[in-house]
Scaffold this active site. Structure first.
Site, mmCIF file in Angstrom:
data_model
loop_
_atom_site.group_PDB
_atom_site.id
_atom_site.type_symbol
_atom_site.label_atom_id
_atom_site.label_comp_id
_atom_site.label_asym_id
_atom_site.label_seq_id
_atom_site.Cartn_x
_atom_site.Cartn_y
_atom_site.Cartn_z
ATOM 1 N N ASP A 1 35.466 55.515 20.533
ATOM 2 C CA ASP A 1 35.249 55.981 21.907
ATOM 3 C C ASP A 1 34.398 57.247 21.924
ATOM 4 O O ASP A 1 33.487 57.390 22.743
ATOM 5 C CB ASP A 1 36.590 56.257 22.598
ATOM 6 C CG ASP A 1 37.322 54.977 22.975
ATOM 7 O OD1 ASP A 1 36.658 53.945 23.139
ATOM 8 O OD2 ASP A 1 38.552 55.016 23.096
ATOM 9 N N TYR B 1 53.763 70.188 28.151
ATOM 10 C CA TYR B 1 52.562 70.416 28.959
ATOM 11 C C TYR B 1 52.184 71.900 28.932
ATOM 12 O O TYR B 1 51.013 72.250 28.761
ATOM 13 C CB TYR B 1 52.818 69.959 30.393
ATOM 14 C CG TYR B 1 51.673 70.224 31.343
ATOM 15 C CD1 TYR B 1 50.515 69.454 31.297
ATOM 16 C CD2 TYR B 1 51.750 71.243 32.290
ATOM 17 C CE1 TYR B 1 49.464 69.693 32.166
ATOM 18 C CE2 TYR B 1 50.701 71.482 33.170
ATOM 19 C CZ TYR B 1 49.565 70.705 33.103
ATOM 20 O OH TYR B 1 48.531 70.946 33.956
ATOM 21 N N LYS C 1 48.601 73.546 27.510
ATOM 22 C CA LYS C 1 47.681 74.354 28.301
ATOM 23 C C LYS C 1 47.525 75.765 27.718
ATOM 24 O O LYS C 1 46.459 76.373 27.826
ATOM 25 C CB LYS C 1 48.163 74.422 29.753
ATOM 26 C CG LYS C 1 48.002 73.104 30.510
ATOM 27 C CD LYS C 1 46.532 72.689 30.616
ATOM 28 C CE LYS C 1 46.334 71.470 31.475
ATOM 29 N NZ LYS C 1 44.910 71.107 31.648
#
Length: 333
Positions: A124, A210, A214
């Site tokens: 990809d 999460y 971040k």
């Protein structure tokens, strides 16, 4: 002992030193506040034309919905051609057709690259590299990301959700940048905007994975900014609180919660205006988010136990409400 006696007992040089330190501290505080006011209401950031004339290409990840779609729309309106990267080819094709029809007068060109970032496939990234190999790419918007479906304790986080968050938010952003950034370095100018989050600025229990992903992007982005600055590439982390997107699951905008259109307009209009913030190469484009951040940084701080405990209580409450809603919907069905 009266205060005057205590003061007179302090040697004059020490008094002058304390007055000097206090004056400097007050001056720094007032200067920071002035920078905040100017950034929030008066200053504009770097002009996008700095990164390329009309017809220059911009790569936008997570482009098919929410903030990514809005970044694509607004960049197209400013004359940038687009490489749209997201998981679902049909959504990308629909968006590409919509944008080309809307901006046909500008001769907009759009390329699409469908890739599922959670799969982390080398082919990809190779396909993305092939798609942009001959393009004059001036802007990269690292918007792709995933959060938890609802707030959840780390011990209850499913292995797949944990894996996907880290793979998409961290590896996806790093590998995409490693494909795109060399083009910018060769042309000696470019802009890399990476979407951060208040969850990475302050520890956020019940969004621990999460939050960690971040925070990782914060340090990576600030480090990369220092590396690429000599090559003319600007790197900025965009900090935000809540926005009305599918990820936040909030539909109604407010003073503290802008919609994607207004947030992206601010993000593209205030690049590099975060000089009042602690983290380098970081800015908070939405004015109420900026004031909230400044108040916390100038008082107890984003890492203080009180801040963390407030976050804990808030996300525990959000989880309880989400579970009750799921129960109600299950009973209806």
């Amino acid at each position: 002992m009266p205060a005057t006696d205590i003061l007179s007992a302090i040697p004059t040089p020490v008094q002058l030193l304390l007055i000097g330190v206090g004056s400097i501290s007050l001056g720094c505080f007032l200067l920071s506040y002035l920078k905040l006011i100017l950034a929030a209401f008066f200053l504009t950031g770097s002009n996008l034309r700095k990164y390329g004339k009309p017809g220059t290409w911009a790569v936008v990840t997570g482009a098919s919905d929410g903030l990514g779609k809005e970044f694509a729309l607004q960049l197209a309106s400013k004359g940038f051609n687009l490489v749209l990267v997201s998981r679902t080819r049909s959504k990308l094709e629909s968006l590409a057709a919509e944008l080309q029809e809307k901006f046909s007068s500008k001769g907009l060109q759009v390329k699409i690259v469908a890739m599922d970032y959670s799969q982390d496939r080398d082919e990809d990234y190779a396909a993305l590299g092939q798609a942009i190999a001959d393009l004059d790419v001036g802007i990269l918007i690292n918007n792709v990301g995933q959060s938890h479906s609802i707030p959840v304790s780390f011990l209850e986080t499913s292995p797949k959700e944990l894996q996907d968050i880290v793979t998409i938010n961290c590896l996806g952003t790093l590998k995409t940048t490693q494909v795109v950034a060399p083009i910018m370095a060769r042309r000696r100018k470019g802009l890399i905007l990476t979407m951060g989050s208040f969850a990475g600025w302050t520890p956020t229990p019940y969004l621990a994975t999460y939050s960690g992903s971040k925070a990782f992007l914060q340090h990576w982005s600030s480090s990369l900014a220092a590396e690429l600055k000599p090559q003319g590439v600007d790197v900025q982390l965009v900090l935000s609180y809540l926005i009305t997107t599918a990820m936040s699951k909030i539909r109604r905008s407010s003073v503290m919660i802008p919609n994607p259109r207004n947030f992206v307009k601010a993000a593209l209009g205030k690049i590099g205006t975060g000089s009042y913030q602690i983290a380098p190469s970081t800015y908070t484009p939405w004015w109420s988010h900026a004031f909230f951040l400044w108040i916390v940084e100038k008082t107890i701080g984003p890492m203080h136990p009180i801040t963390v405990s407030i976050n804990l209580k808030m996300h525990q409450d959000i989880r309880k409400r989400a579970l009750r809603k799921a129960e109600r919907e299950a009973k209806k069905n």
